[in-house]
Design a protein around this motif. Structure first.
Motif, short mmCIF file in Angstrom:
data_model
loop_
_atom_site.label_atom_id
_atom_site.label_comp_id
_atom_site.label_asym_id
_atom_site.label_seq_id
_atom_site.Cartn_x
_atom_site.Cartn_y
_atom_site.Cartn_z
N GLY A 89 0.81 -1.22 0.00
CA GLY A 89 0.00 0.00 0.00
C GLY A 89 0.84 1.27 0.00
O GLY A 89 0.35 2.34 -0.33
N THR A 109 2.07 7.32 1.06
CA THR A 109 1.22 6.44 1.86
C THR A 109 -0.01 6.02 1.05
O THR A 109 -0.30 6.60 0.00
CB THR A 109 0.74 7.17 3.13
OG1 THR A 109 -0.16 8.21 2.75
CG2 THR A 109 1.92 7.74 3.93
N THR A 111 -2.90 6.79 1.57
CA THR A 111 -3.82 7.93 1.48
C THR A 111 -3.32 9.00 0.52
O THR A 111 -3.99 10.00 0.31
CB THR A 111 -4.02 8.56 2.88
OG1 THR A 111 -2.75 9.10 3.33
CG2 THR A 111 -4.57 7.58 3.88
N ASN A 128 -3.21 6.88 11.90
CA ASN A 128 -4.03 6.07 11.00
C ASN A 128 -4.16 4.66 11.55
O ASN A 128 -3.28 3.80 11.31
CB ASN A 128 -3.41 6.04 9.59
CG ASN A 128 -3.52 7.38 8.92
OD1 ASN A 128 -4.52 7.70 8.31
ND2 ASN A 128 -2.47 8.19 9.04
N PRO A 129 -5.24 4.39 12.28
CA PRO A 129 -5.41 3.09 12.95
C PRO A 129 -5.26 1.89 12.02
O PRO A 129 -4.77 0.84 12.43
CB PRO A 129 -6.84 3.16 13.51
CG PRO A 129 -7.17 4.61 13.57
CD PRO A 129 -6.36 5.28 12.50
N ARG A 130 -5.61 2.05 10.76
CA ARG A 130 -5.51 0.95 9.81
C ARG A 130 -4.04 0.50 9.63
O ARG A 130 -3.77 -0.63 9.27
CB ARG A 130 -6.10 1.39 8.47
CG ARG A 130 -6.08 0.34 7.42
CD ARG A 130 -6.83 0.80 6.19
NE ARG A 130 -6.67 -0.20 5.15
CZ ARG A 130 -6.53 0.06 3.88
NH1 ARG A 130 -6.54 1.31 3.47
NH2 ARG A 130 -6.39 -0.90 3.00
N HIS A 131 -3.10 1.42 9.86
CA HIS A 131 -1.69 1.13 9.63
C HIS A 131 -0.87 1.07 10.92
O HIS A 131 0.35 1.01 10.88
CB HIS A 131 -1.09 2.17 8.68
CG HIS A 131 -1.82 2.26 7.39
ND1 HIS A 131 -1.76 1.27 6.44
CD2 HIS A 131 -2.65 3.21 6.89
CE1 HIS A 131 -2.52 1.60 5.41
NE2 HIS A 131 -3.08 2.78 5.67
N LYS A 132 -1.53 1.06 12.09
CA LYS A 132 -0.81 1.05 13.37
C LYS A 132 0.06 -0.19 13.55
O LYS A 132 1.06 -0.14 14.26
CB LYS A 132 -1.79 1.17 14.54
CG LYS A 132 -2.20 2.58 14.82
CD LYS A 132 -2.96 2.68 16.13
CE LYS A 132 -3.25 4.15 16.40
NZ LYS A 132 -3.92 4.37 17.65
N ASP A 133 -0.28 -1.30 12.92
CA ASP A 133 0.49 -2.53 13.08
C ASP A 133 1.70 -2.62 12.15
O ASP A 133 2.48 -3.56 12.23
CB ASP A 133 -0.40 -3.75 12.87
CG ASP A 133 -1.46 -3.87 13.96
OD1 ASP A 133 -1.22 -3.37 15.08
OD2 ASP A 133 -2.52 -4.47 13.68
#
Length: 179
Positions: A89, A109, A111, A128-133
């Protein structure tokens, strides 16, 4: 591993994008073009553990002529091995500054935001919670070494700023000591 700008003609842009990716065979030392940036990053990310050889390319062997020659028809940059592969991504961009003083590395990114430093990336991942991991260690702002002998003569004649000239002299001296 190398990244090369496809032509030596300076452009009006302030940054010149990398246009080709190549890897050097560990056995025959011939340069092989790598068809995609993703494939190049995969090879580069494991280069120490899995050195590149011609047979990794379909229908290619060390007996075949090189895909590309290391010469001054293009500006070359030599990447460090084992730089992590860019997370899915995201896109890693390398550009040569217009004055050919060095490369810059940045990420785009998912986004569409352009990130130019680890601090900016950490802020993006946190926001960005979707990418925190996604670990921050999966991003490298390490830049390739710009190979002086492939910088267009017109740029060298115009003169580089003093820090670039010193860096090129240091690089040239390092090569002189390795012979």
């Amino acid at each position: 591993m190398a990244a090369a700008r496809p032509t030596r003609t300076p452009m009006k842009s302030t940054r010149l994008p990398v246009g080709l990716y190549a890897a050097q065979c560990e056995e025959c030392f011939k340069w092989r073009l790598i068809s995609t940036q993703e494939e190049y990053e995969d090879i580069r990310s494991k280069l120490i553990e899995e050195p590149f050889t011609c047979h990794r390319k379909t229908d290619t062997s060390c007996k075949d002529p090189p895909d590309i020659e290391y010469d001054a028809t293009r500006t070359w940059g030599i990447d460090k091995p084992n730089i992590p592969k860019t997370p899915e991504g995201f896109t890693r961009h390398l550009v040569v500054r217009k004055n050919f003083s060095k490369f810059d590395a940045y990420y785009v990114t998912p986004t569409g935001k352009t990130v130019r430093s680890p601090t900016e990336m950490q802020a993006f991942l946190g926001a960005n919670p979707r990418h925190k991991d996604v670990p921050l260690t999966d991003f490298s702002f390490t830049i390739p070494r710009l190979m002086e002998e492939t910088v267009p003569e017109s740029i060298l004649k115009e003169g580089l700023d003093s820090s670039s000239a010193k860096r090129f002299k240091k690089t040239k001296d390092e090569f002189a000591h390795t012979d």
